[in-house]
Scaffold this active site. Structure first.
Site, PDB file in Angstrom:
ATOM      1  N   SER A  45      70.625 -10.643 -14.933  1.00  0.00           N
ATOM      2  CA  SER A  45      71.678  -9.762 -15.444  1.00  0.00           C
ATOM      3  C   SER A  45      71.286  -8.327 -15.071  1.00  0.00           C
ATOM      4  O   SER A  45      70.101  -8.014 -14.943  1.00  0.00           O
ATOM      5  CB  SER A  45      71.854  -9.919 -16.949  1.00  0.00           C
ATOM      6  OG  SER A  45      70.745  -9.422 -17.643  1.00  0.00           O
ATOM      7  N   VAL A  47      71.104  -5.225 -16.448  1.00  0.00           N
ATOM      8  CA  VAL A  47      70.178  -4.422 -17.250  1.00  0.00           C
ATOM      9  C   VAL A  47      68.821  -5.117 -17.339  1.00  0.00           C
ATOM     10  O   VAL A  47      67.781  -4.464 -17.253  1.00  0.00           O
ATOM     11  CB  VAL A  47      70.752  -4.123 -18.651  1.00  0.00           C
ATOM     12  CG1 VAL A  47      69.754  -3.346 -19.489  1.00  0.00           C
ATOM     13  CG2 VAL A  47      72.062  -3.348 -18.529  1.00  0.00           C
ATOM     14  N   CYS A  48      68.807  -6.425 -17.471  1.00  0.00           N
ATOM     15  CA  CYS A  48      67.536  -7.155 -17.534  1.00  0.00           C
ATOM     16  C   CYS A  48      66.737  -6.960 -16.248  1.00  0.00           C
ATOM     17  O   CYS A  48      65.526  -6.760 -16.291  1.00  0.00           O
ATOM     18  CB  CYS A  48      67.772  -8.642 -17.775  1.00  0.00           C
ATOM     19  SG  CYS A  48      68.503  -9.008 -19.383  1.00  0.00           S
ATOM     20  N   THR A  49      67.412  -7.003 -15.136  1.00  0.00           N
ATOM     21  CA  THR A  49      66.738  -6.796 -13.855  1.00  0.00           C
ATOM     22  C   THR A  49      66.136  -5.401 -13.806  1.00  0.00           C
ATOM     23  O   THR A  49      64.970  -5.224 -13.425  1.00  0.00           O
ATOM     24  CB  THR A  49      67.720  -7.018 -12.690  1.00  0.00           C
ATOM     25  OG1 THR A  49      68.200  -8.373 -12.761  1.00  0.00           O
ATOM     26  CG2 THR A  49      67.047  -6.778 -11.348  1.00  0.00           C
ATOM     27  N   MET A  52      63.038  -5.236 -16.227  1.00  0.00           N
ATOM     28  CA  MET A  52      61.877  -5.968 -15.733  1.00  0.00           C
ATOM     29  C   MET A  52      61.256  -5.258 -14.528  1.00  0.00           C
ATOM     30  O   MET A  52      60.034  -5.258 -14.365  1.00  0.00           O
ATOM     31  CB  MET A  52      62.257  -7.406 -15.402  1.00  0.00           C
ATOM     32  CG  MET A  52      62.739  -8.188 -16.620  1.00  0.00           C
ATOM     33  SD  MET A  52      61.612  -8.117 -18.033  1.00  0.00           S
ATOM     34  CE  MET A  52      60.488  -9.391 -17.574  1.00  0.00           C
TER      35      MET A  52
END
Length: 163
Positions: A45, A47-49, A52
Site C-alpha cells: 500500500s 503509505v506502508c511502502t 517501510m
C-alpha cells in the site's frame, strides 16, 4: 493492551528476510538487545511502502548494535518476500496471520478499508527485559511516524544493559 513499561508476552511468528521462511521468536532477539517492531496494515500500500522505506534508510537503526528491526502485518510470508525483494527491505517481515500479536499490543483496527483486525501503523520498542520502552500509533493509516530523537532515545535506552 500493552502500554509503556508493560511486559510483552513472548511470541513465535513466521516471517522472512527475503531468503526463505523461518520462525521468529521475540525472546531470541530481546535476549541479545532490543527490538523495534514496526506494525503496518499491508505490504505494497502506498503509505506502508513509504514508511517501510523510511525504516530501510534510517541510519541510526543500521548503526546501532544489538537492535533488531521487524515489520509486522497480517500479510503472508509470500507477500512479504515480494515486498522485501521489490523495495530492498533489509530486515525481516513477520506474518501475524491470526492477529494474536497485533491484539496483544492493542494495535488492531476494528475495521480499515473493509478489513477487520489489521494492524495499526505503529512503532513499538521492546527492551532486553521484553518491556515496552516506546509506543507510537495512529488511528489514521495514512499518517506516517517520524523517526525522531524520541524514538532514537528509546532505542538506545532499550539497548542499555543497565535498563
Amino acid at each position: 493492551m500493552v502500554q509503556l513499561t508493560d511486559a510483552v508476552d513472548d511470541f513465535l511468528l513466521p516471517g522472512t528476510d527475503g531468503d526463505g521462511f523461518s520462525k521468529y521468536r521475540l525472546s531470541d532477539f530481546t535476549d541479545e538487545g532490543s527490538v523495534v517492531l514496526v506494525t503496518y496494515p499491508f505490504d505494497f500500500s502506498p503509505v506502508c511502502t513509504e514508511v517501510m522505506c523510511k525504516f530501510r534508510d534510517a541510519e541510526f537503526l543500521a548503526f546501532t548494535e544489538d537492535v533488531d528491526v521487524f515489520g509486522l502485518s497480517l500479510d503472508s510470508c509470500y507477500a512479504h518476500e515480494k515486498f522485501i525483494e521489490e523495495y530492498d527491505i533489509p530486515f525481516p517481515l513477520l506474518s501475524d496471520t491470526t492477529g494474536t500479536v497485533t491484539e496483544q499490543l492493542g494495535l488492531a483496527y476494528d475495521e480499515w478499508e473493509h478489513h477487520e483486525g489489521v494492524p495499526k501503523r505503529a512503532l513499538v520498542t521492546i527492551d532486553d527485559a521484553q518491556t515496552v520502552q516506546y509506543k507510537w500509533s495512529t488511528e489514521s493509516a495514512y499518517e506516517s511516524p517520524t523517526l525522531d530523537d524520541e524514538l532514537h532515545e528509546a532505542v538506545m535506552q532499550g539497548n542499555d544493559d543497565e535498563t
